[in-house]
Design an enzyme around this catalytic site. Structure first.
Site, mmCIF file in Angstrom:
data_model
loop_
_atom_site.group_PDB
_atom_site.id
_atom_site.type_symbol
_atom_site.label_atom_id
_atom_site.label_comp_id
_atom_site.label_asym_id
_atom_site.label_seq_id
_atom_site.Cartn_x
_atom_site.Cartn_y
_atom_site.Cartn_z
ATOM 1 N N PHE A 69 0.856 -1.184 0.000
ATOM 2 C CA PHE A 69 0.000 0.000 0.000
ATOM 3 C C PHE A 69 0.886 1.226 0.000
ATOM 4 O O PHE A 69 1.727 1.393 0.895
ATOM 5 C CB PHE A 69 -0.917 0.013 1.219
ATOM 6 C CG PHE A 69 -1.972 1.081 1.168
ATOM 7 C CD1 PHE A 69 -3.164 0.857 0.488
ATOM 8 C CD2 PHE A 69 -1.780 2.300 1.788
ATOM 9 C CE1 PHE A 69 -4.142 1.831 0.435
ATOM 10 C CE2 PHE A 69 -2.750 3.285 1.739
ATOM 11 C CZ PHE A 69 -3.935 3.056 1.061
ATOM 12 N N LEU A 116 1.070 5.119 0.248
ATOM 13 C CA LEU A 116 0.457 6.387 0.637
ATOM 14 C C LEU A 116 1.514 7.449 0.956
ATOM 15 O O LEU A 116 1.460 8.564 0.443
ATOM 16 C CB LEU A 116 -0.449 6.169 1.861
ATOM 17 C CG LEU A 116 -1.095 7.409 2.485
ATOM 18 C CD1 LEU A 116 -2.091 8.038 1.518
ATOM 19 C CD2 LEU A 116 -1.788 7.048 3.806
ATOM 20 N N THR A 117 2.487 7.099 1.791
ATOM 21 C CA THR A 117 3.501 8.050 2.256
ATOM 22 C C THR A 117 4.398 8.523 1.119
ATOM 23 O O THR A 117 4.736 7.763 0.207
ATOM 24 C CB THR A 117 4.356 7.403 3.356
ATOM 25 O OG1 THR A 117 3.510 7.050 4.449
ATOM 26 C CG2 THR A 117 5.443 8.332 3.847
ATOM 27 N N PRO A 141 7.886 11.513 0.218
ATOM 28 C CA PRO A 141 9.000 12.230 0.857
ATOM 29 C C PRO A 141 8.565 13.463 1.641
ATOM 30 O O PRO A 141 9.128 13.773 2.693
ATOM 31 C CB PRO A 141 9.891 12.602 -0.327
ATOM 32 C CG PRO A 141 9.638 11.532 -1.335
ATOM 33 C CD PRO A 141 8.188 11.193 -1.195
ATOM 34 N N GLN A 150 17.171 -4.010 30.262
ATOM 35 C CA GLN A 150 17.675 -3.606 31.577
ATOM 36 C C GLN A 150 17.807 -4.807 32.499
ATOM 37 O O GLN A 150 18.797 -4.948 33.230
ATOM 38 C CB GLN A 150 16.740 -2.559 32.193
ATOM 39 C CG GLN A 150 17.310 -1.852 33.412
ATOM 40 C CD GLN A 150 18.424 -0.890 33.054
ATOM 41 O OE1 GLN A 150 18.561 -0.489 31.907
ATOM 42 N NE2 GLN A 150 19.232 -0.533 34.036
ATOM 43 N N GLY A 185 20.773 -6.731 31.782
ATOM 44 C CA GLY A 185 22.035 -6.039 32.046
ATOM 45 C C GLY A 185 22.884 -5.922 30.795
ATOM 46 O O GLY A 185 22.373 -5.730 29.694
ATOM 47 N N GLY A 186 24.180 -6.054 30.957
ATOM 48 C CA GLY A 186 25.101 -5.924 29.825
ATOM 49 C C GLY A 186 24.841 -6.927 28.726
ATOM 50 O O GLY A 186 25.033 -6.640 27.545
ATOM 51 N N GLU A 210 2.198 4.009 10.181
ATOM 52 C CA GLU A 210 0.726 4.019 10.144
ATOM 53 C C GLU A 210 0.139 5.018 11.144
ATOM 54 O O GLU A 210 -0.885 4.778 11.780
ATOM 55 C CB GLU A 210 0.159 2.606 10.351
ATOM 56 C CG GLU A 210 0.484 1.702 9.163
ATOM 57 C CD GLU A 210 -0.324 0.421 9.140
ATOM 58 O OE1 GLU A 210 -1.476 0.430 9.610
ATOM 59 O OE2 GLU A 210 0.193 -0.593 8.635
#
Length: 384
Positions: free
Chosen positions: A123, A125-126, A128, A336, A339-340, A363
């Site tokens: 689809f 629509l969008t 630039p 989180q 952790g690492g 959207e």
């Protein structure tokens, strides 16, 4: 409201869950690295009836209800968000738009292969310079006898490369504003339609996102979807359904991140005990579970409204807003808790976090959802 799933809905959920965990999940992390489009997965999903779930069987679909659809979509998203976004666009925007507005000839030619999963649709629509404001789009469609000639560029088109047919909006009458926008069914083989730039994205990397460029693209007049001037209406109707899909995707990714976080918290030991026994972690898990449950209830509620054919623009935006913001919080918390290790590609939560980030954007951004919701509330004279 308590939603009790029917035996059929539970059967669909369990079937898709088994397929998703065994087939989709097996290559999700690798596809995230290689950006390989999961064509074989979609072929199998078509065989399972997942590419046109809410379309009647006579047009290649499964005649499923919306709750069954969101259950299935969330199970696919649990394993691979890239796969789920293609499934969502195919079901909720492409197939539904063709079913609602297409002629019988258009349905036989395009909807049947799309709903049965034989081809992928997109689809467009969008543009630039036209994202949140689709009325400002610059793509034009000029009538010439029995054809329209399309010129313009569409941006950020999901499945822009791998789709075989595209629904495209274009201005047919500049003077009429949103009522001067029409929609066209454009097969990808149409001369003048060029696949442009392929985006290198932060997440959803196995789902191709491209520009589509129309250069004197001649589209037969009988491939207009709906009537001249219906394009904006078609797009907004499709987005209502699409936003339910994004909410379901958000829920699926959130559940995946939550399950990963709980599993890790039970296994990881610090200060002589599993970190799941520390109050700081337990409180995070409690908050995560509550947010996910709230999102699920919003999604089921709007899906039920859609099945009852009730107006649901406000509720679709609410579900999309809450669920998309929720999944960003859940995936961040999952990292989180890890952790690492959560910051490394050794654990899937890193991919979940990247995939989830776009859910508040496409959207309709969260800001646009707030505009839609407030507009609906302020024009409703009943108590909110």
């Amino acid at each position: 409201m308590l939603f009790k799933l029917t035996d059929e809905q539970l059967m669909i959920q369990n079937m898709v869950r088994e397929f998703s965990r065994k087939v989709i999940a097996a290559t999700a992390a690798q596809r995230d690295k290689t950006k390989e489009f999961p064509a074989e997965n979609f072929r199998q999903m078509g065989e399972l009836g997942l590419m046109g779930m809410m379309i009647p069987e006579k047009y290649g679909g499964e005649s499923a209800d919306t709750i069954s659809y969101v259950l299935a979509l969330s199970e696919i998203a649990y394993s691979c968000a890239s796969t789920s976004v293609v499934m969502s666009v195919q079901n909720s925007i492409v197939c539904e738009s063709l079913y609602k507005y297409g002629t019988e000839e258009q349905k036989q030619q395009f909807l049947v292969p799309l709903a049965s999963g034989k081809i992928i649709g997109a689809f467009a629509l969008t543009e630039p310079e036209a994202g949140s404001d689709p009325v400002s789009q610059q793509t034009t469609a000029v009538r010439q006898k029995d054809h329209y000639v399309l010129n313009g560029t569409k941006r950020f088109i999901t499945s822009g490369k791998h789709s075989k047919v595209v629904l495209v909006t274009a201005k047919t009458d500049e003077s009429k504003g949103h009522k001067g926008i029409s929609c066209f069914i454009v097969p990808k083989k149409t001369p003048g339609l060029v696949v442009g730039h392929l985006e290198d994205k932060m997440g959803l990397r196995a789902s191709d996102t491209t520009d589509l460029i129309f250069e004197n693209c001649r589209v037969p007049a009988d491939l207009m979807l709906g009537k001249e001037g219906d394009g904006f209406k078609i797009a907004m109707s499709g987005l209502d359904s699409g936003r339910i899909g994004i909410a379901a995707q958000s829920y699926g990714v959130a559940m995946a991140a939550f399950d990963a976080a709980v599993k890790y918290a039970k296994q990881r030991k610090q200060f002589g005990m599993a970190i799941s026994k520390h109050q700081a972690i337990r409180f995070q898990i409690a908050d995560m579970a509550t947010q996910i449950e709230a999102a699920k209830q919003l999604i089921f509620s709007v899906a039920s409204m859609k099945d009852r054919k009730q107006p649901h623009t406000k509720q679709a935006s609410m579900a999309k807003l809450f669920a998309s913001e929720m999944v960003n919080q859940i995936t961040a918390r999952a990292i989180q808790i890890h952790g690492g290790y959560g910051f490394t590609k050794e654990y899937d939560v890193e991919r979940f976090y990247r995939d989830a980030r776009v859910f508040t954007i496409y959207e309709g951004t969260s800001e646009i959802q707030r505009i839609v919701i407030s507009n609906q509330v302020l024009k409703d004279r009943r108590k909110f």
